[in-house]
Motif scaffolding. Structure first.
Motif, PDB file in Angstrom:
ATOM      1  N   ASN A  50      -4.202   3.501 -23.863  1.00 46.36           N
ATOM      2  CA  ASN A  50      -5.235   2.470 -23.877  1.00 46.36           C
ATOM      3  C   ASN A  50      -5.867   2.416 -22.486  1.00 46.36           C
ATOM      4  O   ASN A  50      -5.203   2.104 -21.507  1.00 46.36           O
ATOM      5  CB  ASN A  50      -4.642   1.108 -24.232  1.00 46.36           C
ATOM      6  CG  ASN A  50      -5.721   0.083 -24.547  1.00 46.36           C
ATOM      7  OD1 ASN A  50      -6.809   0.112 -23.995  1.00 46.36           O
ATOM      8  ND2 ASN A  50      -5.413  -0.837 -25.437  1.00 46.36           N
ATOM      9  N   SER A  56      -7.542  -3.836 -27.237  1.00 45.95           N
ATOM     10  CA  SER A  56      -6.481  -3.006 -27.822  1.00 45.95           C
ATOM     11  C   SER A  56      -7.083  -1.931 -28.722  1.00 45.95           C
ATOM     12  O   SER A  56      -8.103  -2.153 -29.379  1.00 45.95           O
ATOM     13  CB  SER A  56      -5.508  -3.872 -28.634  1.00 45.95           C
ATOM     14  OG  SER A  56      -4.821  -4.791 -27.802  1.00 45.95           O
ATOM     15  N   THR A  57      -6.419  -0.786 -28.763  1.00 45.26           N
ATOM     16  CA  THR A  57      -6.828   0.291 -29.665  1.00 45.26           C
ATOM     17  C   THR A  57      -6.296  -0.008 -31.061  1.00 45.26           C
ATOM     18  O   THR A  57      -5.098  -0.215 -31.246  1.00 45.26           O
ATOM     19  CB  THR A  57      -6.289   1.649 -29.187  1.00 45.26           C
ATOM     20  OG1 THR A  57      -6.838   1.949 -27.909  1.00 45.26           O
ATOM     21  CG2 THR A  57      -6.661   2.754 -30.158  1.00 45.26           C
ATOM     22  N   LYS A 115      -1.224  -5.503 -33.672  1.00 42.81           N
ATOM     23  CA  LYS A 115      -1.929  -5.565 -32.402  1.00 42.81           C
ATOM     24  C   LYS A 115      -2.415  -4.207 -31.917  1.00 42.81           C
ATOM     25  O   LYS A 115      -3.227  -4.128 -31.002  1.00 42.81           O
ATOM     26  CB  LYS A 115      -1.030  -6.198 -31.338  1.00 42.81           C
ATOM     27  CG  LYS A 115      -0.647  -7.642 -31.651  1.00 42.81           C
ATOM     28  CD  LYS A 115       0.282  -8.205 -30.585  1.00 42.81           C
ATOM     29  CE  LYS A 115       0.671  -9.647 -30.898  1.00 42.81           C
ATOM     30  NZ  LYS A 115       1.609 -10.190 -29.876  1.00 42.81           N
ATOM     31  N   ILE A 117      -2.515  -0.601 -29.954  1.00 39.37           N
ATOM     32  CA  ILE A 117      -2.089  -0.173 -28.623  1.00 39.37           C
ATOM     33  C   ILE A 117      -2.699  -1.140 -27.612  1.00 39.37           C
ATOM     34  O   ILE A 117      -3.908  -1.136 -27.386  1.00 39.37           O
ATOM     35  CB  ILE A 117      -2.543   1.268 -28.322  1.00 39.37           C
ATOM     36  CG1 ILE A 117      -2.153   2.212 -29.463  1.00 39.37           C
ATOM     37  CG2 ILE A 117      -1.930   1.753 -27.017  1.00 39.37           C
ATOM     38  CD1 ILE A 117      -2.733   3.606 -29.329  1.00 39.37           C
ATOM     39  N   ARG A 118      -1.870  -1.939 -27.010  1.00 38.96           N
ATOM     40  CA  ARG A 118      -2.357  -2.960 -26.091  1.00 38.96           C
ATOM     41  C   ARG A 118      -2.607  -2.395 -24.686  1.00 38.96           C
ATOM     42  O   ARG A 118      -2.117  -1.310 -24.365  1.00 38.96           O
ATOM     43  CB  ARG A 118      -1.359  -4.121 -26.035  1.00 38.96           C
ATOM     44  CG  ARG A 118      -1.283  -4.895 -27.353  1.00 38.96           C
ATOM     45  CD  ARG A 118      -0.360  -6.079 -27.242  1.00 38.96           C
ATOM     46  NE  ARG A 118       1.033  -5.673 -27.147  1.00 38.96           N
ATOM     47  CZ  ARG A 118       2.043  -6.520 -26.944  1.00 38.96           C
ATOM     48  NH1 ARG A 118       1.798  -7.799 -26.820  1.00 38.96           N
ATOM     49  NH2 ARG A 118       3.279  -6.081 -26.882  1.00 38.96           N
ATOM     50  N   TYR A 121      -0.362   0.300 -22.367  1.00 38.59           N
ATOM     51  CA  TYR A 121       0.555   1.054 -23.223  1.00 38.59           C
ATOM     52  C   TYR A 121      -0.135   2.287 -23.790  1.00 38.59           C
ATOM     53  O   TYR A 121      -1.357   2.422 -23.748  1.00 38.59           O
ATOM     54  CB  TYR A 121       1.053   0.183 -24.379  1.00 38.59           C
ATOM     55  CG  TYR A 121       1.978  -0.933 -23.956  1.00 38.59           C
ATOM     56  CD1 TYR A 121       3.357  -0.754 -23.958  1.00 38.59           C
ATOM     57  CD2 TYR A 121       1.472  -2.162 -23.541  1.00 38.59           C
ATOM     58  CE1 TYR A 121       4.211  -1.761 -23.568  1.00 38.59           C
ATOM     59  CE2 TYR A 121       2.322  -3.188 -23.136  1.00 38.59           C
ATOM     60  CZ  TYR A 121       3.691  -2.983 -23.152  1.00 38.59           C
ATOM     61  OH  TYR A 121       4.524  -3.987 -22.756  1.00 38.59           O
ATOM     62  N   TYR A 147     -11.571   0.422 -30.380  1.00 36.58           N
ATOM     63  CA  TYR A 147     -10.925  -0.769 -29.839  1.00 36.58           C
ATOM     64  C   TYR A 147     -11.260  -1.992 -30.691  1.00 36.58           C
ATOM     65  O   TYR A 147     -12.212  -1.970 -31.481  1.00 36.58           O
ATOM     66  CB  TYR A 147     -11.377  -0.999 -28.395  1.00 36.58           C
ATOM     67  CG  TYR A 147     -10.856   0.031 -27.420  1.00 36.58           C
ATOM     68  CD1 TYR A 147      -9.674  -0.180 -26.712  1.00 36.58           C
ATOM     69  CD2 TYR A 147     -11.542   1.221 -27.210  1.00 36.58           C
ATOM     70  CE1 TYR A 147      -9.199   0.759 -25.810  1.00 36.58           C
ATOM     71  CE2 TYR A 147     -11.075   2.177 -26.317  1.00 36.58           C
ATOM     72  CZ  TYR A 147      -9.895   1.937 -25.617  1.00 36.58           C
ATOM     73  OH  TYR A 147      -9.427   2.871 -24.732  1.00 36.58           O
ATOM     74  N   ASP A 148     -10.491  -3.062 -30.484  1.00 38.59           N
ATOM     75  CA  ASP A 148     -10.707  -4.264 -31.288  1.00 38.59           C
ATOM     76  C   ASP A 148     -11.959  -5.031 -30.884  1.00 38.59           C
ATOM     77  O   ASP A 148     -12.335  -5.990 -31.561  1.00 38.59           O
ATOM     78  CB  ASP A 148      -9.476  -5.190 -31.255  1.00 38.59           C
ATOM     79  CG  ASP A 148      -9.084  -5.619 -29.850  1.00 38.59           C
ATOM     80  OD1 ASP A 148      -9.852  -5.335 -28.895  1.00 38.59           O
ATOM     81  OD2 ASP A 148      -8.006  -6.227 -29.691  1.00 38.59           O
ATOM     82  N   GLY A 202       2.469  -3.815 -33.733  1.00 35.07           N
ATOM     83  CA  GLY A 202       2.423  -3.861 -32.274  1.00 35.07           C
ATOM     84  C   GLY A 202       3.787  -3.729 -31.633  1.00 35.07           C
ATOM     85  O   GLY A 202       4.021  -4.230 -30.540  1.00 35.07           O
ATOM     86  N   GLU A 204       6.472  -2.815 -29.384  1.00 39.82           N
ATOM     87  CA  GLU A 204       6.408  -2.195 -28.073  1.00 39.82           C
ATOM     88  C   GLU A 204       7.399  -1.060 -27.955  1.00 39.82           C
ATOM     89  O   GLU A 204       7.212  -0.138 -27.167  1.00 39.82           O
ATOM     90  CB  GLU A 204       6.683  -3.237 -26.982  1.00 39.82           C
ATOM     91  CG  GLU A 204       5.593  -4.296 -26.880  1.00 39.82           C
ATOM     92  CD  GLU A 204       5.848  -5.255 -25.741  1.00 39.82           C
ATOM     93  OE1 GLU A 204       6.709  -4.955 -24.896  1.00 39.82           O
ATOM     94  OE2 GLU A 204       5.194  -6.299 -25.693  1.00 39.82           O
ATOM     95  N   GLN A 207       5.987   2.299 -28.429  1.00 39.12           N
ATOM     96  CA  GLN A 207       4.999   2.718 -27.447  1.00 39.12           C
ATOM     97  C   GLN A 207       5.710   3.039 -26.147  1.00 39.12           C
ATOM     98  O   GLN A 207       6.607   2.328 -25.734  1.00 39.12           O
ATOM     99  CB  GLN A 207       3.968   1.604 -27.200  1.00 39.12           C
ATOM    100  CG  GLN A 207       3.239   1.214 -28.472  1.00 39.12           C
ATOM    101  CD  GLN A 207       2.241   0.112 -28.215  1.00 39.12           C
ATOM    102  OE1 GLN A 207       2.088  -0.334 -27.100  1.00 39.12           O
ATOM    103  NE2 GLN A 207       1.574  -0.311 -29.253  1.00 39.12           N
TER     104      GLN A 207
END
Length: 245
Positions: A50, A56-57, A115, A117-118, A121, A147-148, A202, A204, A207
Motif C-alpha cells: 500500500n 486502503s487497497t 479493510k 491492505i491498510r 502494510y 484504493y477505497d 483485514g 493483519e 499481511q
C-alpha cells in the motif's frame, strides 16, 4: 556560525538523499517460491504494497500474458478476499500432457471483503502457474491496484533493460533454464484451495511487515546521521574554544 551552517547543509542533504533519493520500495512485484523453470510449474507470490498514507487497497486485478498463455492458473485462498478467475478462448490451442487446451486464464481479480491492505502494510497473493513457456526468459504480469478512495494505479509499464525504470512498472517473473529431467518442475503444483472469502477481514497476520521494518531502518539511519552531525558540531566548538583559550 559558518561551521554550523555547513553542518546543517550536510545534514539536510543526507536526510534528503535517504528519504527521496532511495529507490522505490513499493512497487507491485512477483517472486517464485523456489524456481520458475521453463516448461515447468511454479508457485509465485504477487506482492502488493500500500503506497498511500490515508487509503486502503481494496481491489487487485492481475492480467496474464496472452502471447504466452498459461493453461493452468490456480489462486490460493486469501483470508479477507474474494477471488474471481477469468478465462479467454485461445486463438491457437495449446497441447498439454497430451490434451488440447482451448482456453486459458487471462485475469485474476482479488476484492477485499473487509479493510483490505491498510497503509503501512502489504499483501501476498499466491498463484500456481504452468506450464511455463519455453520460448521466453520472462513473463510480464500487469496489475491494477484500486484504493477505497477510488484512486486507481496501473502497474502496466514494461521495464526496458538499460533504461530508467518506469514510474509504474509491470511485475516481471524471471524464468530459469528448463530442467532437463522435467521432474518436479514439470508436475503441476499442489492444488490450491478453492477461492473463498474466508478469514477475518483485514487480518493483519495475513499481511507482511517487511516494508514497515524497512521504513524503520531508514529512519534509524537518518537519526544516526543527525546525531553524528550534532556530535561533530560539539567537537568543533570545543576545539575552537580551547584554541581561543
Amino acid at each position: 556560525m559558518r561551521t554550523f551552517a555547513r553542518l546543517g547543509v550536510v545534514t539536510v542533504t543526507a536526510i534528503a538523499g535517504l528519504t527521496f533519493g532511495s529507490p522505490a520500495f513499493a512497487h507491485v512485484s512477483v517472486q517464485p517460491e523456489g524456481t520458475a523453470a521453463k516448461g515447468g510449474y511454479a508457485t509465485v507470490n504477487l506482492k502488493v504494497p500500500n503506497e498511500r498514507p490515508n487509503a486502503s487497497t481494496v481491489e487487485v486485478e492481475l492480467s496474464l500474458p496472452t502471447d504466452h498463455p498459461l493453461a493452468s492458473v490456480m489462486p490460493e485462498a486469501v483470508p479477507g478476499w474474494t477471488i474471481e478467475v477469468t478465462t479467454t478462448k485461445l486463438a491457437k490451442p495449446l497441447t498439454l500432457h497430451g490434451k488440447t487446451i482451448t482456453e486459458a486464464v487471462s485475469k485474476v481479480n482479488w476484492t477485499a471483503t473487509g479493510k483490505g491492505i491498510r497503509p503501512g502494510y502489504f499483501q501476498k497473493f499466491p498463484l500456481s502457474l504452468g506450464q511455463l513457456p519455453e520460448d521466453t526468459d520472462e513473463l510480464l504480469l500487469k496489475a491494477v491496484q484500486t484504493y477505497d478512495n477510488e484512486e486507481v494505479v496501473r502497474w502496466i509499464e514494461p521495464p526496458v533493460e538499460g533504461e530508467e525504470e518506469p514510474e509504474h512498472p509491470a511485475a516481471v517473473l524471471k524464468l530459469s533454464a528448463a530442467d532437463d529431467n522435467h521432474g518436479a518442475s514439470a508436475t503441476p503444483a499442489e492444488p490450491a484451495a478453492k477461492p473463498s472469502a474466508g478469514g477475518d477481514p483485514g487480518d493483519e497476520k495475513a499481511q507482511g511487515h517487511d516494508d514497515v521494518d524497512g521504513g524503520t531502518d531508514r529512519w534509524l539511519g537518518v537519526a544516526g546521521i543527525v546525531l553524528g552531525a550534532a556530535g561533530l558540531g560539539t567537537a568543533l566548538v570545543t576545539s575552537r574554544r580551547r584554541g581561543d583559550a
